[in-house]
Design an enzyme around this catalytic site. Structure first.
Site, PDB file in Angstrom:
ATOM      1  N   GLU A  72       0.841  -1.197   0.000  1.00  0.00           N
ATOM      2  CA  GLU A  72       0.000   0.000   0.000  1.00  0.00           C
ATOM      3  C   GLU A  72       0.876   1.246   0.000  1.00  0.00           C
ATOM      4  O   GLU A  72       2.037   1.193   0.421  1.00  0.00           O
ATOM      5  CB  GLU A  72      -0.936   0.005   1.209  1.00  0.00           C
ATOM      6  N   LYS A  83       2.603   4.717   1.066  1.00  0.00           N
ATOM      7  CA  LYS A  83       3.007   5.274   2.368  1.00  0.00           C
ATOM      8  C   LYS A  83       2.535   6.724   2.448  1.00  0.00           C
ATOM      9  O   LYS A  83       3.121   7.606   1.831  1.00  0.00           O
ATOM     10  CB  LYS A  83       4.522   5.196   2.533  1.00  0.00           C
ATOM     11  N   ASP A  95       1.814  10.463   3.730  1.00  0.00           N
ATOM     12  CA  ASP A  95       2.660  11.449   4.394  1.00  0.00           C
ATOM     13  C   ASP A  95       1.804  12.224   5.384  1.00  0.00           C
ATOM     14  O   ASP A  95       1.284  13.292   5.091  1.00  0.00           O
ATOM     15  CB  ASP A  95       3.271  12.398   3.355  1.00  0.00           C
ATOM     16  N   TYR A 139      -3.947   1.241   8.849  1.00  0.00           N
ATOM     17  CA  TYR A 139      -2.976   0.342   8.223  1.00  0.00           C
ATOM     18  C   TYR A 139      -2.607  -0.862   9.082  1.00  0.00           C
ATOM     19  O   TYR A 139      -1.771  -1.685   8.692  1.00  0.00           O
ATOM     20  CB  TYR A 139      -1.708   1.094   7.828  1.00  0.00           C
ATOM     21  N   LYS A 145      11.045   4.068  -0.221  1.00  0.00           N
ATOM     22  CA  LYS A 145      10.835   5.481  -0.492  1.00  0.00           C
ATOM     23  C   LYS A 145      11.023   5.794  -1.976  1.00  0.00           C
ATOM     24  O   LYS A 145      11.796   5.133  -2.672  1.00  0.00           O
ATOM     25  CB  LYS A 145      11.831   6.327   0.335  1.00  0.00           C
ATOM     26  N   CYS A 199      35.179  30.334  16.264  1.00  0.00           N
ATOM     27  CA  CYS A 199      33.836  29.766  16.423  1.00  0.00           C
ATOM     28  C   CYS A 199      32.787  30.869  16.371  1.00  0.00           C
ATOM     29  O   CYS A 199      32.921  31.881  17.075  1.00  0.00           O
ATOM     30  CB  CYS A 199      33.749  29.027  17.770  1.00  0.00           C
ATOM     31  N   CYS A 233      31.277  31.009  20.270  1.00  0.00           N
ATOM     32  CA  CYS A 233      32.053  31.400  21.458  1.00  0.00           C
ATOM     33  C   CYS A 233      33.335  32.148  21.130  1.00  0.00           C
ATOM     34  O   CYS A 233      33.989  32.676  22.037  1.00  0.00           O
ATOM     35  CB  CYS A 233      32.382  30.164  22.296  1.00  0.00           C
ATOM     36  N   CYS A 287      35.481  23.529  16.797  1.00  0.00           N
ATOM     37  CA  CYS A 287      35.718  24.572  17.787  1.00  0.00           C
ATOM     38  C   CYS A 287      36.403  23.921  18.981  1.00  0.00           C
ATOM     39  O   CYS A 287      35.960  22.874  19.473  1.00  0.00           O
ATOM     40  CB  CYS A 287      34.378  25.194  18.215  1.00  0.00           C
ATOM     41  N   CYS A 343      31.913  26.592  25.108  1.00  0.00           N
ATOM     42  CA  CYS A 343      31.144  27.028  23.943  1.00  0.00           C
ATOM     43  C   CYS A 343      29.682  26.678  24.194  1.00  0.00           C
ATOM     44  O   CYS A 343      29.343  25.512  24.399  1.00  0.00           O
ATOM     45  CB  CYS A 343      31.645  26.317  22.680  1.00  0.00           C
TER      46      CYS A 343
END
Length: 791
Positions: free
Chosen positions: A124, A126, A128, A236, A324, A418, A421, A448, A454
């Site tokens: 069947e 799928k 969404d 389902y 998929k 970074c 930080c 970093c 950080c």
């Protein structure tokens, strides 16, 4: 007959007629009356119920408009977990899935003379949308819940009652007294477009795609909002049930349809991988013509007995697969590149795009993975790029249309500091180790160096630390962690255990009860198992299973902390690179400080389930293995074994002179020279001595007194689990058997000691009978476990 009796009879007749119209419209897709006639009947029912409110029942079609708004959703624990499905993206993935199914069922494989046995699959589309659980008792809908994390979801009963094609009372007869139906709530393409058009007219917020619209609509605290949205259900499967159900998945769905629940109109059966692939291609061709969004096809072994026999992995069934559809691609402009900082300090480039619709979703960001990927793509800011959603989930840049590059396009550069930080950003180094040599090259990751100073790393580290599979501190969501870090209340995971009522109460969104609940949750996490604690630390490349392996094998945090990389490689599935990551993590002074703070006797955690080294791990080292793991150039496993037999000890080999080696048999001249040169290097000799010393300390040395593995009650035995176990999951049963020394296999052979057969046991049980292998039911198995634990 009184007026009330007459009204009651008319109301009953109207409800029955309207429900039949609903069933024919939503489930059978065969409308029986025009919309105007349906509206006339519905309005008559509303008017009668208004005149006779005492006759209104929860199952009336008029009661789908929604009640008062909720303050919050309650939690629902799924008695049968709502697992996710494994994914396939290529045709070969589906073929491999079919092969694994046939092997798991012990079906004959193909050869030159035939294709072998074929498995029947239910197929069947799928959808969404959002997965939900609907609980019916005595035919009445009593609860609706979201999937959540698969174990615990949200109680959305008030909302699912407003979805018009969900029956409030099951139709027909023959349904179990307790029936938990599972399905997908979604929004059709037409419904989605109408919803967004209405939002634009009223100045409201539009949704990016039908899935987000469905999920957002179903999770409204005010069910009246949900009632106004064009939601639909497609059933389902079934979770919990206390009655007899059909023997195949296809028949089960047909039964749900007869009971008033809508199922996919594209449902079909297929035999073998080729028919499944043909179905997949056919659905792909008509994808755009369907009234709803789909992102693939779901294949399930049709025979429910075979499903039980195949069982589950940790998070997904072995008998189902989501295949998929390929990613969909679009063209847009790269507006800029920003750099995000992850839990381990990795600096990841993220593309900021001119918004574009890709497979029904508005995409404005895409991952660039790392700077090697940026270089491979040759991407520059200002470029026109091809964007796709890999697996219909993660947007990524596929390529650059160089011909459209503007004159002012800018190169992408990694920041020297970074962005969070300001600490230095350094490129990682890759160290490849083989046969006693190390080669260093530049890695693709920039990091970093600020670590927990950080804020980005600190936030991600704490979010991981408190997660459900780690320390499991309920109520510490991402936003709360961000507040705690931003306000300077938490500078390391250890600070969580020093939070006061006053500090938490001052956080945004907290009142007295929520404050006490959070502090109680933190207090409740103070006694984690060693495995959970190791996983919570966030050691690079150490997932949940490796954390369990470390805890089970080494037995204590102290041993794990000091274990040398070479000693760690005696663990199954732990290679030298991962072993070095583990060792380096615990050698780091900053990490040591955090661990000491976490284990503080007054404020910190008290580890549970610490103990001795596992007998299996203690007994796994021989002198030959030891020499082989030193990676002496030109000395393979056979040469290591011959060295061990000739000299009998590490120090004797280190001290061996050329005459000793030259007289040795079973080692060629090149290998002998290599042994002499290897141990002639003082660093190698000291390293070998250090490893040997730790093996002695841990009780793993080949000369150490061993706790015989065969002393475990089930040592040397091979067990097989099949069918459904009710007292515990098969994963738990496997852990218990392994802890008693047994090996748990996936198939039955003449070497199998015993088969534990629960309800639904199939071909494995038959094979056990054929081979004369001992079989026990769950009751006998539980008694056996108790007997072993008493030994």
């Amino acid at each position: 007959m009184t007026d009330a009796q007459t009204a009651a009879e008319r109301i009953a007749a109207l409800r029955s007629e309207i429900e039949q119209h609903n069933y024919r419209y939503y489930v059978l897709d065969e409308p029986s009356v025009p919309d105007a006639e349906y509206d006339r009947l519905f309005n008559e029912l509303k008017a009668l119920e208004s005149e006779h409110p005492e006759l209104v029942t929860p199952e009336s079609p008029t009661q789908r408009v929604g009640g008062e708004a909720l303050s919050a959703f309650g939690q629902v624990r799924h008695e049968v977990p709502m697992l996710s499905l494994g994914n396939a993206f290529e045709e070969q993935d589906l073929i491999e899935f079919d092969r694994r199914v046939r092997e798991g069922l012990d079906l004959p494989s193909g050869d030159l003379f035939g294709d072998g046995a074929q498995v029947e699959y239910s197929c069947e589309p799928k959808l969404d949308g959002l997965a939900v659980s609907l609980l019916y008792e005595n035919g009445h809908l009593v609860r609706g819940a979201t999937r959540g994390d698969g174990t615990t979801g949200e109680d959305i009963t008030a909302n699912v009652r407003t979805v018009r094609n969900i029956p409030l009372k099951l139709h027909g007869s023959g349904w179990p007294k307790v029936l938990e139906v599972r399905g997908e709530v979604y929004m059709s393409k037409a419904g989605f477009e109408a919803l967004n058009a209405k939002a634009l007219e009223t100045g409201g917020k539009t949704f990016a795609n039908p899935r987000n619209a469905a999920a957002g609509s179903l999770r409204q605290l005010d069910p009246r909002i949900t009632a106004s949205r064009p939601l639909e259900l497609c059933a389902y499967g079934v979770g919990r049930s206390d009655g007899e159900l059909p023997k195949t998945h296809f028949q089960l769905l047909q039964a749900l349809r007869e009971w008033g629940l809508p199922i996919s109109r594209e449902l079909k059966l297929a035999k073998g991988a080729e028919e499944c692939l043909a179905y997949y291609r056919a659905i792909g061709e008509k994808r755009d013509a369907l009234a709803y969004e789909i992102d693939g096809v779901v294949f399930k072994v049709n025979d429910i007995g075979q499903q039980r026999e195949l069982g589950f992995r940790a998070r997904e069934p072995r008998w189902a697969l989501a295949h998929k559809f390929p990613a969909r691609e679009e063209i847009t402009e790269l507006l800029g590149v920003e750099f995000q900082v992850g839990r381990t300090g990795a600096i990841t480039p993220v593309a900021r795009l001119k918004p574009v619709q890709v497979a029904g979703v508005t995409v404005s960001n895409a991952t660039l993975h790392n700077m090697d990927e940026v270089a491979r793509l040759g991407v520059m800011i200002g470029d026109t790029v091809i964007v796709r959603r890999a697996g219909d989930v993660i947007p990524q840049i596929l390529g650059v249309i160089v011909e459209r590059r503007p004159a002012d396009a800018k190169a992408v550069h990694v920041p020297e500091h970074c962005p969070v930080c300001g600490s230095a950003v350094e490129r990682t180094q890759l160290i490849k180790r083989s046969k006693g040599k190390e080669s260093v090259s530049e890695g693709s990751i920039y990091r970093c160096v600020g670590r927990l100073s950080c804020q980005a790393q600190l936030k991600q580290a704490i979010i991981h630390f408190v997660s459900r599979r780690a320390m499991d501190i309920d109520g510490l969501g991402d936003k709360i962690v961000e507040q705690l870090v931003d306000k300077g209340l938490v500078g390391s995971p250890a600070d969580l255990y020093r939070l006061t009522y006053e500090q938490v109460f001052e956080l945004e969104g907290f009142a007295d009860l929520s404050t006490r609940n959070l502090l109680t949750a933190i207090q409740g996490s103070r006694k984690p198992t060693l495995a959970r604690f190791i996983y919570a630390l966030g050691i690079p490349d150490v997932g949940e299973e490796t954390a369990k392996l470390l805890a089970r094998s080494l037995g204590s945090l102290a041993r794990i902390q000091k274990a040398l990389p070479e000693v760690l490689t005696y663990l199954p599935d732990v290679g030298l690179e991962v072993a070095h990551e583990i060792h380096s993590f615990f050698e780091d002074e900053h990490n040591q400080q955090v661990i000491r703070a976490l284990l503080d006797e007054e404020y910190g955690v008290a580890l549970q389930e610490e103990g001795d080294l596992s007998p299996e791990y203690a007994a796994c080292v021989t002198l030959a293995d030891f020499l082989d793991k030193l990676n002496i150039p030109y000395v393979a496993a056979t040469g290591a074994k011959n060295l061990a037999e000739r000299f009998g000890g590490v120090e004797q080999i280190i001290q061996a002179d050329w005459l000793d080696l030259s007289a040795m048999k079973g080692l060629n001249e090149k290998a002998k020279q290599s042994v002499r040169a290897f141990f002639g290097d003082g660093a190698n000799a000291e390293r070998a001595r250090a490893i040997e010393a730790q093996l002695r300390e841990f009780g793993m040395h080949w000369e150490s007194e061993k706790k015989a593995v065969e002393g475990l009650p089930l040592a040397g035995q091979t067990w097989v689990l099949t069918g459904t176990l009710e007292a515990m999951s098969r994963d738990v049963a496997k852990e218990k058997l392994e802890s008693l020394g047994a090996k748990v296999a996936g198939s039955v052979s003449a070497k199998t000691t015993c088969v534990v057969a629960g309800p639904g046991a199939g071909s494995k049980l038959a094979k056990a009978s054929e081979l004369g292998v001992k079989v026990m039911d769950e009751e006998a198995f539980l008694e056996k476990l108790k007997e072993c634990e008493r030994l």
